[in-house]
Design a protein around this motif. Structure first.
Motif, PDB file in Angstrom:
ATOM      1  N   LYS A 445       0.824  -1.199   0.000  1.00 46.76           N
ATOM      2  CA  LYS A 445       0.000   0.000   0.000  1.00 46.76           C
ATOM      3  C   LYS A 445       0.865   1.258   0.000  1.00 46.76           C
ATOM      4  O   LYS A 445       0.598   2.215  -0.733  1.00 46.76           O
ATOM      5  N   ALA A 446       1.932   1.239   0.823  1.00 47.71           N
ATOM      6  CA  ALA A 446       2.830   2.394   0.878  1.00 47.71           C
ATOM      7  C   ALA A 446       3.523   2.607  -0.464  1.00 47.71           C
ATOM      8  O   ALA A 446       3.688   3.746  -0.930  1.00 47.71           O
ATOM      9  N   GLU A 447       3.915   1.475  -1.106  1.00 45.15           N
ATOM     10  CA  GLU A 447       4.561   1.578  -2.407  1.00 45.15           C
ATOM     11  C   GLU A 447       3.602   2.148  -3.444  1.00 45.15           C
ATOM     12  O   GLU A 447       3.985   3.000  -4.263  1.00 45.15           O
ATOM     13  N   ALA A 448       2.358   1.662  -3.397  1.00 50.68           N
ATOM     14  CA  ALA A 448       1.363   2.168  -4.338  1.00 50.68           C
ATOM     15  C   ALA A 448       1.109   3.648  -4.116  1.00 50.68           C
ATOM     16  O   ALA A 448       0.981   4.438  -5.079  1.00 50.68           O
ATOM     17  N   GLU A 449       1.000   4.035  -2.839  1.00 51.31           N
ATOM     18  CA  GLU A 449       0.778   5.442  -2.528  1.00 51.31           C
ATOM     19  C   GLU A 449       1.974   6.291  -2.952  1.00 51.31           C
ATOM     20  O   GLU A 449       1.807   7.418  -3.448  1.00 51.31           O
ATOM     21  N   ALA A 450       3.199   5.733  -2.767  1.00 51.53           N
ATOM     22  CA  ALA A 450       4.393   6.460  -3.190  1.00 51.53           C
ATOM     23  C   ALA A 450       4.420   6.636  -4.704  1.00 51.53           C
ATOM     24  O   ALA A 450       4.754   7.714  -5.224  1.00 51.53           O
ATOM     25  N   GLU A 451       4.071   5.552  -5.423  1.00 50.89           N
ATOM     26  CA  GLU A 451       4.018   5.644  -6.882  1.00 50.89           C
ATOM     27  C   GLU A 451       2.963   6.646  -7.327  1.00 50.89           C
ATOM     28  O   GLU A 451       3.166   7.421  -8.274  1.00 50.89           O
ATOM     29  N   LYS A 452       1.825   6.642  -6.640  1.00 51.76           N
ATOM     30  CA  LYS A 452       0.760   7.589  -6.970  1.00 51.76           C
ATOM     31  C   LYS A 452       1.208   9.025  -6.724  1.00 51.76           C
ATOM     32  O   LYS A 452       0.965   9.924  -7.541  1.00 51.76           O
ATOM     33  N   GLN A 457       3.299  14.176  -8.738  1.00 53.83           N
ATOM     34  CA  GLN A 457       4.371  15.174  -8.759  1.00 53.83           C
ATOM     35  C   GLN A 457       4.914  15.351 -10.164  1.00 53.83           C
ATOM     36  O   GLN A 457       5.204  16.486 -10.599  1.00 53.83           O
ATOM     37  N   ALA A 458       5.039  14.235 -10.875  1.00 49.88           N
ATOM     38  CA  ALA A 458       5.531  14.310 -12.249  1.00 49.88           C
ATOM     39  C   ALA A 458       4.575  15.107 -13.128  1.00 49.88           C
ATOM     40  O   ALA A 458       4.987  15.926 -13.969  1.00 49.88           O
ATOM     41  N   ARG A 459       3.261  14.836 -12.945  1.00 45.97           N
ATOM     42  CA  ARG A 459       2.271  15.589 -13.731  1.00 45.97           C
ATOM     43  C   ARG A 459       2.329  17.068 -13.403  1.00 45.97           C
ATOM     44  O   ARG A 459       2.223  17.928 -14.292  1.00 45.97           O
ATOM     45  N   LEU A 460       2.483  17.375 -12.115  1.00 46.67           N
ATOM     46  CA  LEU A 460       2.565  18.777 -11.709  1.00 46.67           C
ATOM     47  C   LEU A 460       3.784  19.465 -12.318  1.00 46.67           C
ATOM     48  O   LEU A 460       3.698  20.582 -12.831  1.00 46.67           O
ATOM     49  N   LYS A 463       3.244  20.047 -15.977  1.00 48.29           N
ATOM     50  CA  LYS A 463       2.393  21.224 -16.203  1.00 48.29           C
ATOM     51  C   LYS A 463       3.186  22.503 -15.964  1.00 48.29           C
ATOM     52  O   LYS A 463       3.021  23.496 -16.710  1.00 48.29           O
ATOM     53  N   GLN A 464       4.007  22.489 -14.950  1.00 46.91           N
ATOM     54  CA  GLN A 464       4.808  23.681 -14.650  1.00 46.91           C
ATOM     55  C   GLN A 464       5.794  23.983 -15.785  1.00 46.91           C
ATOM     56  O   GLN A 464       5.990  25.142 -16.187  1.00 46.91           O
ATOM     57  N   ARG A 465       6.429  22.888 -16.320  1.00 44.59           N
ATOM     58  CA  ARG A 465       7.359  23.091 -17.439  1.00 44.59           C
ATOM     59  C   ARG A 465       6.643  23.614 -18.680  1.00 44.59           C
ATOM     60  O   ARG A 465       7.130  24.501 -19.388  1.00 44.59           O
ATOM     61  N   GLU A 466       5.441  23.050 -18.916  1.00 44.37           N
ATOM     62  CA  GLU A 466       4.661  23.495 -20.084  1.00 44.37           C
ATOM     63  C   GLU A 466       4.271  24.954 -19.929  1.00 44.37           C
ATOM     64  O   GLU A 466       4.361  25.754 -20.890  1.00 44.37           O
TER      65      GLU A 466
END
Length: 536
Positions: A445-452, A457-460, A463-466
Motif C-alpha cells: 500500500k505504501a509503495e502504491a501510494e508512493a508511486e501515486k 508530482q511528475a504531472r505537476l 504542467k509547470q514546465r509546459e
C-alpha cells in the motif's frame, strides 16, 4: 489365597467362612464397587489398590473426595480407628496384619496437589474432541479439516490457543479450504469455537499443553517390585465434569493405543479405579457414553482393568455395566422407589446363592460388609457371598500437605512435568504469518501510494514546465521597449517622409493655382494616405 488378592471372608458364620479372592488373571475383566454413602466403598477401594500394588500391578485412582492420599503412608496404631482395623483383620483371619505404606505418585491437572497432567490437542485428535464437545457430523467434519490442514502445513496443535488460532484461520480462509478439503462454513467454525471456549473455561488450558504425559510413567514399579499407585487429585476437577470426562477418556484411549495386545496376562498391566463414577456419566452425551463403553470393552485385551466405584449400581449405563465381571456390593437403603429399583437390579446381577436372599441382605449389610461375586479361573462368576472386607494397611484419610510435598519431591517423575513448555506451534506461526501478510500489505500500500504521489508530482512538474515554456514563448514573441521605440520612430519618420513626398508629388501633378490647390489638396491627401501606408 496366594493365587489372588484377598478381599475378605465370605459367609463367616458357616464353617469359618469362605475366603474371597480376586483372581489376578481375571482382574482385567473390570469390576464394580457400589454402595450408599458411608458403607465402606472407599476402604474397599483402598484395600484392593494396595493389594494390587503389593503384587507388582500399577494402579491409577481418581481421588474425588481427597481422602485416598493416605494410601501413600502407613497406618498408625495411635489412629482413632486403629483398634477397629486390627479387630477386623483378626475377624477375617489375617494373622500377619501390620501397617505399611505404598509407593505413590500424585497427579493434578491443575498442578497444585501433584505433578501436572497434560496432553496435546493433536494427541487428543479430532474425533475424540468432537465427541467430548458434542459436535454434530458437519461440525466434526470441519474440525477434522482443521486438523488435516494443520498436519499438511506442519502446524503443531499443542494447546487450546493453537486450536482457536487454527479455527480462526479456517474461518478467514473458508473459501480456499473448501476448494481443497470440502465445505468449511463460518457458522460451523463458530459453533466449534464456542465449545472450545467452554472447555477452556473449565480448565482445559491446564490440561492441553507440554510436556505431554508419557503413559509409561503410570506403569512404574519401585525397587521392591511394588506397583506405583497413581493418585489423581480430582476434588477440584469434579467441578468441571466435561474436563474430567475428557481426561479419563483420553487416558483410557491412550493406553489402548499404546499398549500391545496381551489377552489375559498373569496379572494386569494397570488397574483403574474411578471413584464417584456416577459423576462421570451424569448428563454425559450419548456419544461419550458409547465411547467409554467401547474403550472399556476393548482395553481388556491390553491387560488393563477398569473398576467403577459409585453409590448406586444403576448409575452405570447398562452397556458399560455389562462389562464388569468382578462385583462388590455394599449396603443400599430402600428409602425411595429409585433405591428399591437399584436393589432389585443389584440382586439380579449376581449369581444366585440358594442360601442367601440377596435383595434382603443388601439392605442389612453393615459398614465394611458387602456382597461379593468375583470371576473364577474359568471366567465364570462366583456365587455371591456375604463378605467381611479386609482392612487396608495404609492410612485411612488424607495426608498432610508437608507429607505430600515430600512424597512429590522424591517421585520418580519429579521435575519432568512440573514446568510447562511453550514451544513454537500453530498459534505463533499463524500469528507470524498474519503479521508478515499485514506488513507486506502495508508495504504494498505504501509503495502504491508512493508511486501515486510520484506520478502526481511528475504531472505537476510537467504542467509547470509546459506553463514556463508557454510563458517564455510569449516573452520571446513580445517586442522589447527598444524595439517598440525603434518601430515607433520608424513609423513616425516614415509618416513624415510620406507626407512630404505626397505634398511634393501633388504640387508636381496639379500645379500651384488656387483651384488646382483645392483639387490638389484632395489628391494630395489621397497620395499621402497611400504613401503613408507604404511607409509604415
Amino acid at each position: 489365597m496366594s493365587d489372588g488378592l484377598f478381599i475378605g471372608l465370605g459367609s463367616p458364620e458357616k464353617d469359618g467362612g469362605v475366603p474371597q479372592t480376586l483372581n489376578l488373571r481375571r482382574a482385567n475383566r473390570h469390576g464394580l464397587i457400589a454402595g450408599a454413602t458411608g458403607t465402606g466403598k472407599t476402604v474397599t477401594l483402598q484395600t484392593l489398590a494396595e493389594s494390587f500394588s503389593a503384587r507388582g500391578v500399577p494402579v491409577f485412582l481418581a481421588d474425588v473426595k481427597g481422602d485416598l492420599s493416605g494410601v501413600a503412608m502407613a497406618g498408625s496404631p495411635t489412629a482413632k480407628n486403629a483398634d477397629k482395623l486390627v479387630a477386623r483383620a483378626r475377624e477375617v483371619g489375617v494373622s500377619d496384619y501390620s501397617y505399611a505404606d505404598n509407593p505413590a505418585i500424585f497427579w493434578d491437572l491443575y498442578g497444585q496437589q501433584g505433578h501436572p497432567v497434560r496432553t496435546t490437542v493433536s494427541e487428543m485428535g479430532p474425533l475424540l474432541l468432537a465427541r467430548l464437545m458434542g459436535l454434530n457430523d458437519t461440525q466434526e467434519g470441519v474440525l477434522s479439516i482443521a486438523f488435516r490442514y494443520a498436519d499438511d502445513e506442519g502446524l503443531l496443535l499443542l494447546d487450546l490457543g493453537d486450536l482457536q488460532a487454527m479455527l480462526a484461520y479456517c474461518a478467514d480462509h473458508a473459501g480456499d479450504l473448501s476448494a481443497r478439503y470440502g465445505n468449511v462454513s463460518k457458522a460451523s467454525v463458530g459453533a466449534i469455537q464456542r465449545q472450545v471456549l467452554q472447555l477452556d473455561a473449565q480448565g482445559g488450558d491446564h490440561f492441553f499443553g507440554e510436556p505431554a504425559l508419557d503413559i509409561h510413567d503410570m506403569l512404574k514399579v519401585d525397587e521392591k517390585g511394588r506397583g506405583y499407585i497413581n493418585v489423581l487429585a480430582a476434588d477440584r476437577l469434579m467441578q468441571s465434569p466435561k474436563l474430567y470426562a475428557t481426561f479419563l477418556l483420553w487416558l483410557l484411549s491412550e493406553l489402548f493405543e499404546t499398549l500391545p495386545e496381551v489377552g489375559d496376562p498373569d496379572k494386569p498391566k494397570l488397574v483403574f479405579f474411578f471413584d464417584e463414577a456416577h459423576l462421570l456419566f451424569e448428563d454425559a452425551p450419548k456419544a461419550l457414553t458409547d465411547k467409554i463403553e467401547q474403550v472399556v470393552r476393548l482395553i481388556r485385551s491390553k491387560g488393563v482393568g477398569v473398576y467403577f466405584v459409585t453409590q448406586n449400581p444403576i448409575d452405570i449405563p447398562e452397556d458399560v455395566a455389562g462389562q464388569l465381571g468382578n462385583r462388590v456390593q455394599h449396603a443400599l437403603r430402600a428409602f425411595t422407589p429409585r433405591d428399591q429399583k437399584a436393589i432389585r437390579a443389584a440382586a439380579d446381577t449376581f449369581r444366585i446363592n440358594p442360601d442367601l436372599d440377596v435383595a434382603t441382605a443388601i439392605t442389612e449389610l453393615k459398614v465394611g460388609e458387602a456382597l461379593v461375586s468375583l470371576l473364577q479361573e474359568d471366567g465364570s462368576p462366583g456365587v455371591v457371598q456375604r463378605t467381611l472386607i479386609a482392612p487396608p494397611r495404609s492410612r485411612l484419610g488424607p495426608i498432610e500437605p508437608k507429607e505430600r510435598a515430600i512424597i512429590q519431591s522424591i517421585s520418580p517423575v519429579a521435575g519432568k512435568y512440573d514446568e510447562a513448555v511453550d514451544r513454537e506451534s500453530a498459534e505463533e506461526i499463524l500469528a507470524a504469518r498474519a503479521d508478515a501478510a499485514a506488513a507486506a500489505a502495508a508495504a504494498q500500500k505504501a509503495e502504491a501510494e508512493a508511486e501515486k504521489a510520484a506520478a502526481a508530482q511528475a504531472r505537476l512538474e510537467a504542467k509547470q514546465r509546459e506553463a514556463e515554456l508557454k510563458r517564455q514563448a510569449r516573452e520571446a514573441a513580445r517586442p522589447s521597449n527598444l524595439d517598440r521605440a525603434v518601430q515607433s520612430a520608424t513609423r513616425s519618420a516614415a509618416s513624415s517622409v510620406g507626407r512630404q513626398v505626397a505634398n511634393e508629388l501633388g504640387r508636381a501633378v496639379f500645379g500651384g493655382s488656387s483651384r488646382r490647390k483645392s483639387s490638389g489638396g484632395i489628391a494630395g491627401q489621397l497620395v499621402r494616405g497611400i504613401l503613408g501606408s507604404l511607409f509604415k
